[in-house]
Write a protein that holds these residues in place. Structure first.
Motif, PDB file in Angstrom:
ATOM      1  N   PRO A  32       0.800  -1.227   0.000  1.00 34.89           N
ATOM      2  CA  PRO A  32       0.000   0.000   0.000  1.00 34.89           C
ATOM      3  C   PRO A  32       0.830   1.273   0.000  1.00 34.89           C
ATOM      4  CG  PRO A  32      -0.087  -1.074   2.144  1.00 34.89           C
ATOM      5  CD  PRO A  32       0.573  -2.037   1.214  1.00 34.89           C
ATOM      6  N   GLY A  33       2.092   1.169   0.409  1.00 32.38           N
ATOM      7  CA  GLY A  33       2.945   2.355   0.401  1.00 32.38           C
ATOM      8  C   GLY A  33       3.109   2.972  -0.971  1.00 32.38           C
ATOM      9  N   ARG A  34       2.962   2.158  -2.013  1.00 30.79           N
ATOM     10  CA  ARG A  34       3.103   2.686  -3.374  1.00 30.79           C
ATOM     11  C   ARG A  34       2.060   3.748  -3.685  1.00 30.79           C
ATOM     12  NH1 ARG A  34       3.113  -2.526  -7.159  1.00 30.79           N
ATOM     13  NH2 ARG A  34       1.291  -2.926  -5.841  1.00 30.79           N
ATOM     14  N   ALA A  35       0.920   3.681  -2.998  1.00 29.71           N
ATOM     15  CA  ALA A  35      -0.154   4.643  -3.264  1.00 29.71           C
ATOM     16  C   ALA A  35       0.160   6.029  -2.717  1.00 29.71           C
ATOM     17  CB  ALA A  35      -1.472   4.138  -2.670  1.00 29.71           C
ATOM     18  N   ALA A  36       1.205   6.154  -1.900  1.00 30.11           N
ATOM     19  CA  ALA A  36       1.522   7.451  -1.294  1.00 30.11           C
ATOM     20  C   ALA A  36       1.763   8.518  -2.351  1.00 30.11           C
ATOM     21  CB  ALA A  36       2.738   7.321  -0.384  1.00 30.11           C
ATOM     22  N   ARG A  37       2.342   8.137  -3.473  1.00 30.87           N
ATOM     23  CA  ARG A  37       2.643   9.122  -4.518  1.00 30.87           C
ATOM     24  C   ARG A  37       1.379   9.696  -5.148  1.00 30.87           C
ATOM     25  NH1 ARG A  37       5.198   4.738  -8.800  1.00 30.87           N
ATOM     26  NH2 ARG A  37       3.278   3.533  -9.142  1.00 30.87           N
ATOM     27  N   ASN A  38       0.238   9.038  -4.931  1.00 28.80           N
ATOM     28  CA  ASN A  38      -1.031   9.492  -5.504  1.00 28.80           C
ATOM     29  C   ASN A  38      -1.917  10.201  -4.491  1.00 28.80           C
ATOM     30  OD1 ASN A  38      -0.404   8.313  -8.041  1.00 28.80           O
ATOM     31  ND2 ASN A  38      -1.057   6.318  -7.265  1.00 28.80           N
ATOM     32  N   VAL A  39      -1.407  10.430  -3.275  1.00 27.14           N
ATOM     33  CA  VAL A  39      -2.195  11.106  -2.244  1.00 27.14           C
ATOM     34  C   VAL A  39      -2.049  12.614  -2.441  1.00 27.14           C
ATOM     35  CG1 VAL A  39      -2.516  11.489   0.218  1.00 27.14           C
ATOM     36  CG2 VAL A  39      -1.932   9.205  -0.615  1.00 27.14           C
ATOM     37  N   GLU A  40      -3.126  13.259  -2.817  1.00 24.28           N
ATOM     38  CA  GLU A  40      -3.092  14.704  -3.065  1.00 24.28           C
ATOM     39  C   GLU A  40      -3.198  15.512  -1.778  1.00 24.28           C
ATOM     40  OE1 GLU A  40      -5.772  16.002  -6.101  1.00 24.28           O
ATOM     41  OE2 GLU A  40      -5.359  14.274  -7.400  1.00 24.28           O
ATOM     42  N   ALA A  41      -3.822  14.964  -0.764  1.00 27.10           N
ATOM     43  CA  ALA A  41      -3.995  15.678   0.497  1.00 27.10           C
ATOM     44  C   ALA A  41      -2.690  15.688   1.293  1.00 27.10           C
ATOM     45  CB  ALA A  41      -5.086  15.016   1.327  1.00 27.10           C
ATOM     46  N   PRO A  42      -2.535  16.601   2.224  1.00 27.28           N
ATOM     47  CA  PRO A  42      -1.414  16.509   3.170  1.00 27.28           C
ATOM     48  C   PRO A  42      -1.511  15.191   3.935  1.00 27.28           C
ATOM     49  CG  PRO A  42      -2.537  18.630   3.355  1.00 27.28           C
ATOM     50  CD  PRO A  42      -3.404  17.770   2.497  1.00 27.28           C
ATOM     51  N   ILE A  43      -0.401  14.497   4.053  1.00 24.81           N
ATOM     52  CA  ILE A  43      -0.403  13.220   4.771  1.00 24.81           C
ATOM     53  C   ILE A  43       0.789  13.171   5.719  1.00 24.81           C
ATOM     54  CG2 ILE A  43       0.731  12.088   2.795  1.00 24.81           C
ATOM     55  CD1 ILE A  43      -0.648   9.455   3.717  1.00 24.81           C
ATOM     56  N   LEU A  44       0.518  12.796   6.962  1.00 22.52           N
ATOM     57  CA  LEU A  44       1.534  12.705   7.999  1.00 22.52           C
ATOM     58  C   LEU A  44       1.875  11.240   8.243  1.00 22.52           C
ATOM     59  CD1 LEU A  44       3.246  13.980  10.299  1.00 22.52           C
ATOM     60  CD2 LEU A  44       1.220  13.732  11.775  1.00 22.52           C
TER      61      LEU A  44
END
Length: 299
Positions: free
Chosen positions: A227-239
């Motif tokens: 699931p970490g691969r999806a981080a590049r597609n997160v448009e919102a701020p993510i902590l």
């Protein structure tokens, strides 16, 4: 600690015909408050300190929905103790629909928060919902390969017969083959290491027992999931809140994925996987997360 008075409501919401049990924490004196949806880790439930984070967010003026996935705890589901990442993601979607439609909440200011396996779910959900205001991934499961290697060859080998038997039972519509969720180092368990079982038990409220079992069929799904691969597609701020001594969800892959998130922020803690739920490390993490959520939800 000062803040809003918090009222906890017992609620349920529908997920594909089954009910998910949840607690809705509402800050008194806040009309149409922003809200964060909180999901737990592998084989856990909302009682295992997820509520502690939810209460602190609500005290800061952010409503919080802490829910238990189907098949676990007091939630519905016919296949008890069966972890299904696909089903869990459906539960998250149902939780988002619930909070967006709730009259006491501002459906335009919604965040997600997940820990461990729930942290991986939070990354995936955030990548699918660009309208979210923020996301938090705590000691997140980001790489099945890294987690499988951390489990070790002995525990993995001991699980294999049960995994095969459970996959056969699944194909034939039989009862799930259950294995321990947590155990000591080299144990036949989904999470194995020094103190892991005691740590899981310690997260339960006084007088309640941790149900230490889950269907073995999740092992290959975990190994193949990233699931970490999806981080590049997160448009919102993510902590990303990362435990530096984590032997369940190793930190290196998470830090690598976090760097690819367009609006990612990282906080690290000198802690093991379960330390972040209690004591000094909990206080540090919940303070960082509260500041982040207040900032991005305009609470």
């Amino acid at each position: 600690m000062t803040g809003h008075v918090v009222v906890r409501h017992d609620v349920t919401f529908d997920s594909d015909g089954d009910s998910c049990a949840a607690w809705l924490f509402l800050p008194q004196g806040v009309e149409r408050s922003p809200v964060v949806v909180l999901g737990h880790g592998l084989g856990a439930s909302r009682e295992m300190r997820v509520d502690a984070f939810a209460e602190r967010f609500a005290a800061a003026g952010i409503a919080a929905l802490a829910f238990t996935h189907r098949n676990f705890g007091t939630s519905g589901g016919a296949l008890r103790q069966v972890v299904s990442i696909r089903q869990q993601l459906e539960d998250w979607e149902s939780a988002l629909r619930y909070v967006k439609a709730h009259p006491a909440l501002d459906g335009s200011r919604v965040a997600v928060w997940g820990s461990s396996l729930g942290g991986g779910n939070a990354i995936t959900v955030a990548s699918r919902h660009p309208e979210l205001a923020a996301a938090v991934a705590q000691c997140p499961f980001t790489s099945g390969v890294a987690t499988s290697l951390a489990l070790g060859p002995v525990s993995s080998a001991r699980l294999l017969p049960a995994v095969l038997a459970d996959l056969v039972a699944q194909a034939r519509g039989g009862s799930p083959v259950l294995v321990p969720l947590a155990g000591e180092a080299r144990a036949k368990a989904l999470m194995a290491g020094p103190g892991v079982l005691e740590d899981c038990q310690s997260l339960m409220p006084a007088g309640e027992t941790f149900r230490n079992e889950a269907a073995a069929r999740i092992v290959p799904a975990i190994a193949l999931s990233r699931p970490g691969r999806a981080a590049r597609n997160v448009e919102a701020p993510i902590l990303f809140c990362v435990c530096e001594q984590d032997t369940v969800t190793p930190p290196k892959p998470t830090l690598r994925y976090a760097r690819r998130a367009p609006r990612g922020e990282v906080r690290t803690y000198p802690a093991s996987h379960f330390d972040i739920y209690v004591g000094e490390q909990f206080e540090a993490a919940v303070a960082d997360q509260t500041e982040f959520l207040v900032r991005h939800l305009d609470a």
